[in-house]
Write an enzyme that holds these catalytic residues in place. Structure first.
Site, PDB file in Angstrom:
ATOM      1  N   GLU A 202      31.801  19.750  -4.008  1.00 30.44           N
ATOM      2  CA  GLU A 202      32.262  20.971  -4.491  1.00 30.44           C
ATOM      3  C   GLU A 202      32.391  21.876  -3.354  1.00 30.44           C
ATOM      4  OE1 GLU A 202      30.777  20.932  -9.294  1.00 30.44           O
ATOM      5  OE2 GLU A 202      29.619  22.061  -7.598  1.00 30.44           O
TER       6      GLU A 202
ATOM      7  N   ASP B 267      25.696  17.489 -12.822  1.00 37.72           N
ATOM      8  CA  ASP B 267      25.910  16.546 -13.982  1.00 37.72           C
ATOM      9  C   ASP B 267      25.527  15.259 -14.081  1.00 37.72           C
ATOM     10  OD1 ASP B 267      27.181  18.987 -15.009  1.00 37.72           O
ATOM     11  OD2 ASP B 267      29.236  18.307 -14.305  1.00 37.72           O
TER      12      ASP B 267
END
Length: 399
Positions: free
Chosen positions: A152, A168
């Site tokens: 990210e 996650d």
């Protein structure tokens, strides 16, 4: 599947990294505006033979539109979504062969993800509110059997923030790095030798539901290990696992004051918490005024750092919530009465703790990882930042 609206929210959190990093005592932005496009070098040292496919997806920070970026750095907003969601155009970028590097261009003003998949292209879909991204923790997701992962980033006028993420799941070992205009370079997210197998083996051997978080493909490939939050979502992990510890921590502060000092560079900014007769942990500021309150969270609230621990992007409630969530993951709340704590030797030392985050951190070269959403509390996240970047990199490491 995760909708475009939820992805937009997640990327908005990533985009807030600049202000959050400075507020928590991080590096202040440089004054010079970075280049319009930043070269991102993706190198394949994985040792695997599959074709790699890359995707650069995110939100245009000026318009709020979700879209994708081609290899040359051109952003295109998604369009044409339907209900039920329809297949998105194929926007895959051919990735590097073994030992080679592919260079992408990241436009300034974008917050998003770089996906990398092995062997198969990822399946994305469009709904009227944007992108439906992969949710491989769900058995019905078309990407469930694909080996893939992502990093990210936010790239804006204040520079680049780039992190690997295990919030996650953990799947593909890769490090992230950035080089600045002064020639200085930083790297994060690098696993120790054999670290991927070490993570899978450690969680497989951990008593309880931890081994159920591992996804193995029919050909024997261990694809990923889910975070406990995603394990709860998919009913493979107990949703009361932390409840006893949380209750103990909340009860501790009926008779003891919890002091939260959320900004390392502002040691005089302190909030004091006590649990009242109704079981609500209430915080006051230096004047004695109540500024925040938290009902006792559930196991899912803690593992997701949400629900009763929702952290708004402000300078009081959000920082307190982030601190509480981090302390509960690290099993220091109720034992250390000034938070956050900064000595990792004291983290994850209880039998009931976030063993997923513990194991991931233990297998990182520098001990830093994003094992949960607020792992940046205290600076333990696998993040690199530079206010004047000239290049960035993602290195797929051997497994």
């Amino acid at each position: 599947m995760r909708t475009g609206r939820k992805l937009l929210h997640r990327l908005a959190v990533v985009a807030a990294a600049a202000s959050t990093a400075v507020a928590l005592g991080g590096t202040a932005p440089a004054s010079a505006v970075p280049p319009d496009h930043l070269p991102l070098h993706v190198t394949n040292n994985s040792g695997r033979g599959e074709q790699i496919h890359l995707y650069v997806l995110g939100v245009n920070l000026a318009t709020g539109r979700l879209g994708y970026v081609d290899a040359g750095g051109t952003f295109t907003a998604w369009s044409g979504g339907t209900l039920p969601p329809s297949p998105a155009p194929d926007v895959a970028i051919s990735g590097p062969a073994g030992g080679a590097t592919t260079t992408l261009q990241i436009p300034r003003g974008l917050s998003g993800r770089v996906y990398m998949s092995f062997g198969e292209k990822l399946k994305f879909f469009l709904s009227p509110d944007g992108l439906v991204q992969p949710a491989p923790w769900a058995s019905g997701d078309p990407n469930h059997g694909i080996l893939f992962d992502w990093s990210e980033f936010t790239y804006n006028d204040d520079g680049l923030w780039l992190n690997s993420s295990q919030v996650d799941m953990f799947s593909v070992p890769h490090s992230v790095g950035v080089t600045g205009a002064d020639g200085g370079s930083s790297t994060a997210g690098e696993l120790v030798a054999g670290g991927r197998d070490g993570i899978f083996d450690a969680l497989a051997g951990q008593p309880g539901d931890w081994g159920r978080l591992i996804h193995t493909r029919a050909d024997g490939t261990r694809l990923r290990v889910l975070s406990p939050h995603k394990g709860i979502d998919t009913a493979v992990f107990g949703d009361t696992y932390l409840d006893g510890y949380i209750a103990q921590a909340w009860d501790t502060y009926r008779d003891t004051t919890l002091t939260v000092v959320p900004f390392q560079h502002e040691p005089d900014t302190r909030f004091h918490g006590r649990t009242d007769g109704a079981g609500v942990l209430r915080f006051t500021d230096g004047s004695g005024a109540e500024v925040a309150s938290f009902q006792r969270p559930t196991t899912k609230d803690v593992f997701g750092c949400d629900g009763r621990l929702h952290a708004p992007n402000d300078h009081v409630v959000g920082p307190i919530a982030r601190t509480l969530c981090a302390a509960l993951h690290r099993s220091t709340l109720g034992f250390a009465h000034t938070q956050p704590t900064y000595d990792p030797a004291g983290f994850y030392t209880r039998d009931v703790t976030d063993h997923y985050s513990r194991v991931v951190h233990e297998h990182m070269v520098d001990g830093r990882a994003y094992g949960f959403a607020f792992d940046d509390v205290g600076g333990f996240e696998s993040l690199v930042h530079n206010g004047s970047p000239v290049s960035a990199r993602i290195d797929l490491t051997a497994f």
